[in-house]
Write an enzyme that holds these catalytic residues in place. Structure first.
Site, PDB file in Angstrom:
ATOM      1  N   CYS A  46       0.828  -1.203   0.000  1.00 14.40           N
ATOM      2  CA  CYS A  46       0.000   0.000   0.000  1.00 14.40           C
ATOM      3  C   CYS A  46       0.865   1.256   0.000  1.00 14.40           C
ATOM      4  O   CYS A  46       0.592   2.214  -0.734  1.00 14.40           O
ATOM      5  CB  CYS A  46      -0.937  -0.002   1.203  1.00 14.40           C
ATOM      6  N   CYS A  93      -6.331  -2.830   6.548  1.00 18.00           N
ATOM      7  CA  CYS A  93      -7.428  -1.862   6.424  1.00 18.00           C
ATOM      8  C   CYS A  93      -8.688  -2.467   5.816  1.00 18.00           C
ATOM      9  O   CYS A  93      -9.786  -2.130   6.223  1.00 18.00           O
ATOM     10  CB  CYS A  93      -6.969  -0.665   5.604  1.00 18.00           C
TER      11      CYS A  93
END
Length: 361
Positions: free
Chosen positions: A91, A183
């Site tokens: 990410c 997440c």
């Protein structure tokens, strides 16, 4: 801005330093809770509250497709092959310090300021002052040229001080708890979540000592080396730990005892390297860690074309292919790579562990 206290205080600090600040919130995952609410919407509401308090403009950008293509797809591919990847590193490389950084530059920003607990010294990545929160492990894969346009406003602060500043300036996120885990999974059961995307087949848990079946697992992709909980294997003796996976036979190999020799090896090879300093050559000494919360370990690194061979001064426990190894020289993070292969473990070598580890083998 994520809607958390760290990025909120980062915005506060750069505003106080005299910068013209623009708050950017990115939406990377598009899914609603069972009650129809979207976690990202709640986070964005907190961003709005903080930005209005600081009197700075704010925008939301959507990177759901980029996240799926650059992070989540690779995450799934690794799991399908029986590996345990780290999506946070992907990410940072593919989203926060690539497409998000590019969007900030398109909007005319001179710098990208984030709430990471890191520092920069002469443009090179340095550990955060709060070593308990240091996040350099997750940033080793970022292209080093990007850091010339990056600010880490809270990198020199301990976490309690960040909370104190948020309270002092009455920011809406001052008491918001830190986000943990991946997440896109949030508070949900990881196995249940993964089952939505990966077909798995039940197989056998195998005792490394005698090759006997000691239970049944739900699929090799759900287990990682060194894992103790969630297997449902009991009986007399010490607890069971995952020490290997045979993906072809759909078997998960177990051993009893936290310090079984099958969990320990002296070294590894790593590929997909990214150096944040001048690319080293030959053989050199440094420290490295193979998981985020691990203390750095002294090692010898030998550069071999597009890979490195790493030999640790002391045996390391539960090193895992497709996880990351990150290298340090003092306080500086000099780079890292993806673990490709582990050296033969002490069980394979037919050796007991060194006595200084103070374990029973």
């Amino acid at each position: 801005m994520s809607g958390g206290v760290d990025s909120s205080v980062s915005a506060l600090i750069v505003k106080l330093q005299g910068y013209k600040v623009l708050g950017l919130f990115m939406k990377n995952w598009d899914e609603t809770n069972p009650d129809g609410t979207c976690p990202a919407d709640f986070d964005y509401q907190d961003v709005i509250k903080v930005c209005e308090k600081l009197d700075v403009p704010y925008y939301s950008v959507n990177f759901v497709q980029e996240y799926w293509d650059g992070v989540f797809s690779e995450f799934l591919n690794d799991y399908r092959k029986g590996h345990t990847p780290n999506p946070d590193i992907l990410c940072n490389r593919e989203i926060k310090f690539k497409v998000f950084y590019q969007r900030a530059k398109l909007l005319g920003a001179d710098y990208l300021a984030t709430g990471h607990y890191c520092q920069l010294e002469n443009g090179e990545l340095k550990k955060g002052a709060d070593l308990n929160k240091d996040q350099t492990y997750f940033l080793y894969a970022v292209q080093k040229e990007v850091f010339k346009d990056v600010l880490f406003p809270i990198g020199h602060l301990p976490k309690p001080k960040v909370r104190e500043l948020a309270t002092m300036f009455d920011l809406a996120t001052s008491a918001k708890k830190d986000s943990t885990g991946i997440c896109f999974i949030g508070e949900r059961n990881f196995k249940n979540f993964l089952s939505q995307y990966i077909e798995s087949t039940k197989g056998n848990f195998i005792d490394i000592k005698n090759g006997k079946v000691v239970g049944q697992h739900d699929g090799t992709c759900f287990y990682t080396l060194g894992q103790r909980k969630g297997m449902g294997v009991g009986g007399p003796g010490e607890p069971w730990f995952v020490v290997a996976k045979n993906f072809e036979k759909n078997e998960v190999i177990l051993a009893q005892g936290q310090d079984h020799p099958a969990l320990y090896a002296d070294g590894l090879t790593a590929v997909e390297l990214n150096w944040l300093t001048n690319a080293p050559e030959g053989t050199f000494k440094c420290k490295a860690k193979v998981r985020y919360r691990q203390p750095e370990q002294p090692c010898t690194v030998t550069v071999e074309n597009n890979s490195v061979k790493v030999v640790f001064d002391e045996p390391q426990r539960a090193m895992t292919p497709r996880q990351s190894i990150v290298f340090y020289q003092g306080e500086m993070c000099i780079g890292g790579g993806i673990i490709n292969e582990i050296s033969p473990n002490y069980h394979e070598l037919g050796q007991g562990l060194p006595e200084f580890l103070s374990v029973k083998v």
